[in-house]
Design a protein around this motif. Structure first.
Motif, PDB file in Angstrom:
ATOM      1  N   GLY A 179       1.961  -4.408  -6.082  1.00 41.27           N
ATOM      2  CA  GLY A 179       2.050  -4.440  -4.627  1.00 41.27           C
ATOM      3  C   GLY A 179       3.051  -3.484  -4.022  1.00 41.27           C
ATOM      4  O   GLY A 179       3.433  -3.642  -2.853  1.00 41.27           O
ATOM      5  N   THR A 202      -1.061   1.166   0.802  1.00 40.36           N
ATOM      6  CA  THR A 202      -1.883   0.164   1.486  1.00 40.36           C
ATOM      7  C   THR A 202      -3.354   0.541   1.374  1.00 40.36           C
ATOM      8  O   THR A 202      -3.726   1.705   1.542  1.00 40.36           O
ATOM      9  N   HIS A 203      -4.201  -0.437   1.085  1.00 36.29           N
ATOM     10  CA  HIS A 203      -5.637  -0.173   1.010  1.00 36.29           C
ATOM     11  C   HIS A 203      -6.159   0.165   2.409  1.00 36.29           C
ATOM     12  O   HIS A 203      -5.895  -0.561   3.372  1.00 36.29           O
ATOM     13  N   ALA A 254      -2.907   3.256   7.902  1.00 34.43           N
ATOM     14  CA  ALA A 254      -2.335   3.170   6.556  1.00 34.43           C
ATOM     15  C   ALA A 254      -3.435   3.299   5.512  1.00 34.43           C
ATOM     16  O   ALA A 254      -4.525   2.759   5.670  1.00 34.43           O
ATOM     17  N   GLY A 255      -3.132   4.048   4.448  1.00 42.04           N
ATOM     18  CA  GLY A 255      -4.076   4.186   3.335  1.00 42.04           C
ATOM     19  C   GLY A 255      -4.876   5.468   3.329  1.00 42.04           C
ATOM     20  O   GLY A 255      -5.699   5.667   2.438  1.00 42.04           O
ATOM     21  N   GLY A 309      -7.158  -5.789   2.881  1.00 40.09           N
ATOM     22  CA  GLY A 309      -5.728  -6.019   2.811  1.00 40.09           C
ATOM     23  C   GLY A 309      -5.139  -5.671   1.465  1.00 40.09           C
ATOM     24  O   GLY A 309      -5.831  -5.313   0.514  1.00 40.09           O
ATOM     25  N   GLY A 310      -3.805  -5.793   1.397  1.00 43.54           N
ATOM     26  CA  GLY A 310      -3.123  -5.581   0.129  1.00 43.54           C
ATOM     27  C   GLY A 310      -2.745  -4.131  -0.107  1.00 43.54           C
ATOM     28  O   GLY A 310      -3.068  -3.240   0.665  1.00 43.54           O
ATOM     29  N   ARG A 311      -2.040  -3.942  -1.223  1.00 50.98           N
ATOM     30  CA  ARG A 311      -1.577  -2.616  -1.601  1.00 50.98           C
ATOM     31  C   ARG A 311      -1.827  -2.373  -3.077  1.00 50.98           C
ATOM     32  O   ARG A 311      -2.056  -3.303  -3.854  1.00 50.98           O
ATOM     33  N   ALA A 360       1.121   5.839   3.293  1.00 48.62           N
ATOM     34  CA  ALA A 360       1.184   4.484   2.758  1.00 48.62           C
ATOM     35  C   ALA A 360       1.192   3.432   3.854  1.00 48.62           C
ATOM     36  O   ALA A 360       0.553   2.379   3.732  1.00 48.62           O
ATOM     37  N   PHE A 361       1.897   3.695   4.945  1.00 47.48           N
ATOM     38  CA  PHE A 361       2.096   2.663   5.964  1.00 47.48           C
ATOM     39  C   PHE A 361       1.474   3.011   7.325  1.00 47.48           C
ATOM     40  O   PHE A 361       1.488   2.175   8.223  1.00 47.48           O
ATOM     41  N   ASP A 397      -4.920   4.319  -4.821  1.00 49.87           N
ATOM     42  CA  ASP A 397      -3.897   3.579  -4.081  1.00 49.87           C
ATOM     43  C   ASP A 397      -2.718   3.188  -4.958  1.00 49.87           C
ATOM     44  O   ASP A 397      -1.814   2.476  -4.507  1.00 49.87           O
ATOM     45  N   ASP A 435       9.641   0.958  -0.583  1.00 51.47           N
ATOM     46  CA  ASP A 435      10.162  -0.236   0.094  1.00 51.47           C
ATOM     47  C   ASP A 435      11.670  -0.390  -0.062  1.00 51.47           C
ATOM     48  O   ASP A 435      12.225  -1.424   0.297  1.00 51.47           O
TER      49      ASP A 435
END
Length: 381
Positions: A313, A317-318, A224-225, A322-324, A131-132, A267, A292
Motif C-alpha cells: 500500500g 494510487t490505482h 491520481a494514478g 481504490g487502493g494503491r 501517485a496522488f 502501480d 508517505d
C-alpha cells in the motif's frame, strides 16, 4: 440452353449485391454504345443489362436459381436488355456506372461553420504528482473565435452576399449528351467554393476565416494514478472551427519524470537498499524515505542479496478503483573488497565456526559474539 447470367457478369453464384453491381458498372463503362459502337459489343451490352436485371432483383434471382424464367415470372417487363419499368436496374445505376454516383444528387450549399480540429499538448509531472494527483496550469496556442467579426468572417458593418453565379445553391450544373440523351451534372460553384455566399469585404483581423490564434491558460486536474502516455480529454478546448464553428477537444498527454530512488512498474514502486554483509547477517533496521515519509525497514537476520521486502500500500494510487500498489524493496548485500589483518582473522575464525551444520540464518554458540566483533571491526569501532 439458358443463359448463365452469373458468367455474363463474371461473378460467383453466391456473389452479393455489391459485387454484382460493381461488375455491372465495370462492364457498362467498357461496352456502352457511345464508347464502342461495334454491333457485337452492343449485343454484349444487352446481355449484361439482362443479367443485371435478373441478378439485382432478389425475386427474379430466386426464380432464375430455381430454373424458372425470371423475366416471364415478372409479368412481362421490357424483356432482355430492355429499359422498361420492370427492369431490375434503374437510371441511377447507369449514371453511377459513368459518373461515380455524382449525377443527379443535389449537394446544396456548404456551411461556412465547421467543427474545429482536436489538439494535443504534453506536460511533465513528477512521480509524487502521478501517485496522488495534482492540478497544473498550462498554456495552449489554439484558434479562437475572432472577436472583431464574431466568427462571421465579414468586416464590421458588412455581411456575406448571395453568390451571383450559383444564386446561393452552392453548385452549378452542366448539360452533356450521352447515349441516353441529355444528362445534367452538378459541381461546386467555382466562385463561392460551394458555400452559396461570398464575402466581399473580409474581416481584417481574421482574413475572413472567423478565427484567430491566441494563447490561453487552462487549469488541468490530473487524477491520481496517471502514467506515461495517459491522455486527459478536455472537451471543447481544442481548435475553434472555420467560421467560428464549435471547438474540438484538447488532449493533455502525461509524461512522467524519472525518480532518483524509485522505478515504477505499473502501480508498484521498486527500489534497492545496499547493506554490509554483517548487517544482512545479523539483521538491522534501515530508514527509507518513501512517498508517505520516512519508514523503517526491518531486515531480518540472514537476509540474502537479491531478496525483496514488500511494503504493501505504499505504491501508486490505482487510476481506476481504490487502493494503491506496493513498494518493493530489493536488498543488495555488499561484500568488502579489501580487508585489514584483524578483519581477515575474524572472518577466518567465523568461517571455521560456521563449519558446523546449522539452519540458514542461525548462529552456533560463540558465533553471535564473534560476528558482533566483526561488525564492529568493519564499522571502525
Amino acid at each position: 440452353m439458358a443463359t448463365d447470367y452469373y458468367a455474363v457478369l463474371g461473378v460467383r453464384r453466391d456473389a452479393g449485391q455489391d459485387e454484382i453491381k460493381k461488375a455491372f458498372r465495370r462492364l457498362a463503362r467498357e461496352l456502352h454504345p457511345d464508347v464502342n459502337p461495334d454491333p457485337k459489343t452492343q449485343e454484349r451490352f444487352k446481355e449484361i443489362n439482362a443479367a443485371y436485371e435478373v441478378l439485382s432483383d432478389p425475386n427474379k434471382r430466386q426464380v432464375y436459381d430455381l430454373g424458372g424464367d425470371p423475366l416471364s415470372a415478372n409479368g412481362g417487363g421490357a424483356g432482355p436488355g430492355g429499359f422498361g419499368a420492370g427492369a431490375g436496374f434503374g437510371f441511377s445505376d447507369i449514371m453511377d456506372a459513368f459518373f461515380g454516383g455524382a449525377a443527379g444528387g443535389q449537394r446544396g450549399p456548404r456551411s461556412r461553420t465547421r467543427r474545429g480540429q482536436d489538439a494535443m499538448i504534453r506536460i511533465d509531472i513528477d512521480l509524487e504528482e502521478a501517485a496522488f494527483g495534482t492540478t497544473k496550469d498550462i498554456q495552449v496556442d489554439t484558434a479562437v473565435v475572432c472577436t472583431t467579426c464574431n466568427g462571421e468572417g465579414a468586416a464590421p458593418g458588412t455581411s456575406a452576399q448571395t453568390c451571383d453565379m450559383c444564386r446561393g445553391r452552392g453548385e452549378v450544373s452542366q448539360v452533356t449528351r450521352s447515349f441516353l440523351g441529355q444528362v445534367m451534372t452538378s459541381r461546386p460553384c467555382p466562385q463561392c467554393q460551394g458555400f452559396g455566399t461570398v464575402v466581399p469585404t473580409p474581416c481584417p483581423e481574421c482574413a475572413g476565416d472567423g478565427r484567430v490564434r491566441a494563447r490561453r491558460t487552462l487549469t488541468v486536474k490530473i487524477p491520481a494514478g496517471v502514467d506515461n502516455g495517459t491522455r486527459i480529454q478536455l472537451a471543447g478546448e481544442g481548435e475553434v472551427g472555420p467560421g467560428g464553428g464549435p471547438a474540438g477537444d484538447l488532449y493533455v498527454e502525461i509524461s512522467e519524470n524519472a525518480h532518483s530512488t524509485f522505478q515504477r512498474r505499473g502501480d508498484d514502486l521498486h527500489c534497492t537498499v545496499t547493506l554490509p554483509m554483517t548487517a544482512a547477517a545479523l539483521g538491522t533496521k534501515v530508514p527509507l524515505e518513501t512517498l508517505d515519509g520516512t519508514v523503517e525497514i526491518d531486515v531480518r537476520p540472514g537476509t540474502q542479496s537479491g531478496q525483496s521486502i514488500p511494503l504493501h500500500g505504499r505504491g501508486i494510487t490505482h487510476l481506476r478503483g481504490g487502493g494503491r500498489g506496493d513498494l518493493i524493496v530489493h536488498v543488495e548485500v555488499q561484500t568488502p573488497s579489501k580487508l585489514d589483518p584483524d578483519q581477515e582473522e575474524l572472518l577466518r575464525r567465523l568461517a571455521k565456526l560456521r563449519g558446523e551444520e546449522r539452519p540458514s540464518g542461525t548462529f552456533a554458540p560463540g558465533q553471535q559474539g564473534l560476528f558482533s566483533r566483526l561488525k564492529d571491526a568493519f564499522n571502525g569501532r
